[in-house]
Design an enzyme around this catalytic site. Structure first.
Site: not given
Ligand code: AMP
Length: 216
Positions: A17, A162, A90, A129, A173
């Site tokens: 994404k 990360r 989400r 990644r 996740r």
């Molecule tokens: P991502 O880079 O999108 O995988 O986001 C990294 C982390 O940020 C996730 O594992 C969540 O802890 C938090 N996070 C990002 N977007 C959301 C969302 N829409 N709702 C809840 N937690 C989020």
């Protein structure tokens, strides 16, 4: 897509994404709003929302809806152009809150693009990644290696894994995705906004399908 419209990119962790959203935003002249990036920036800056999100992020859990909604709503204030939303909403409550926020702004969701990738393929992608510490560009050890090891092709910044990128965290996740996010597929399908894209194709082909779905 009409000017000023919103596009949501939906899909499991590891569906690509982030990479696709950045390319699509550039192509359409829209903002790329990645909720994960907003949170990581907030952590670095030590903002109040960032500090509330930290314990959840470090464990690979979703942060509570009220924090996620507040974080994205803050970013939408005064946004004049369209946007690609990546990683938000989400959960169903987040989707409903987004609908209300956009309505208040007199804006709307144009399309929801669902990048479909099976679990094993997604986990394999996540495992390799690498992210640039400086500009946020994303690489992959096998699928998209940088020209020089541990260095960003775009800005020369240092590449890192990360904090939340461990195998066990990936599984968690994925589980969270199934429980919390996958219901959004039907939610948006019922509203007639959903277009499903096969995420197991080459990156360029996925990008082509995304563009065709937005500008038919
Ligand atoms: P991502 O880079 O999108 O995988 O986001 C990294 C982390 O940020 C996730 O594992 C969540 O802890 C938090 N996070 C990002 N977007 C959301 C969302 N829409 N709702 C809840 N937690 C989020």
């Amino acid at each position: 897509m009409g000017r000023g419209g919103f596009i949501i990119l939906l899909g499991p962790p590891g569906a690509g994404k982030g990479t696709q959203a950045a390319a699509l935003a550039q192509r359409l002249g829209a903002a790329h709003i990645a909720s994960g990036d907003l949170f990581r920036e907030a952590l670095v800056q030590g903002t109040a929302l960032g500090e509330r999100a930290r314990p959840y992020m470090e464990k690979g859990h979703l942060v509570p809806d009220d924090i996620a909604v507040a974080m994205v709503a803050e970013r939408l204030v005064g946004l004049a152009c369209g946007a690609i939303l990546d990683g938000f909403p989400r959960t169903l409550p987040q989707a409903r809150a987004l609908g209300e926020t956009l309505k208040e702004m007199g804006r709307a969701i144009d399309r929801v693009l669902y990048i479909n990738v099976p679990e094993e393929a997604a986990l394999q992608r996540l495992a390799g990644r690498l992210t640039c510490r400086q500009c946020g560009a994303i690489y992959h050890e096998v699928n998209r290696p940088p020209r020089e090891a541990e260095k960003c092709d775009c800005c020369g910044g240092e590449l890192y894994r990360r904090l939340d990128e461990k195998a066990e965290t990936h599984r968690r996740r994925w589980q969270a995705y199934l429980e919390e996010t996958a219901p959004l597929i039907d939610y948006y399908r019922e509203s007639g906004l959903l277009v499903e894209i096969n995420g197991q194709q080459a990156m360029e082909k996925v990008q082509g399908d995304l563009i065709a779905a937005v500008c038919p």
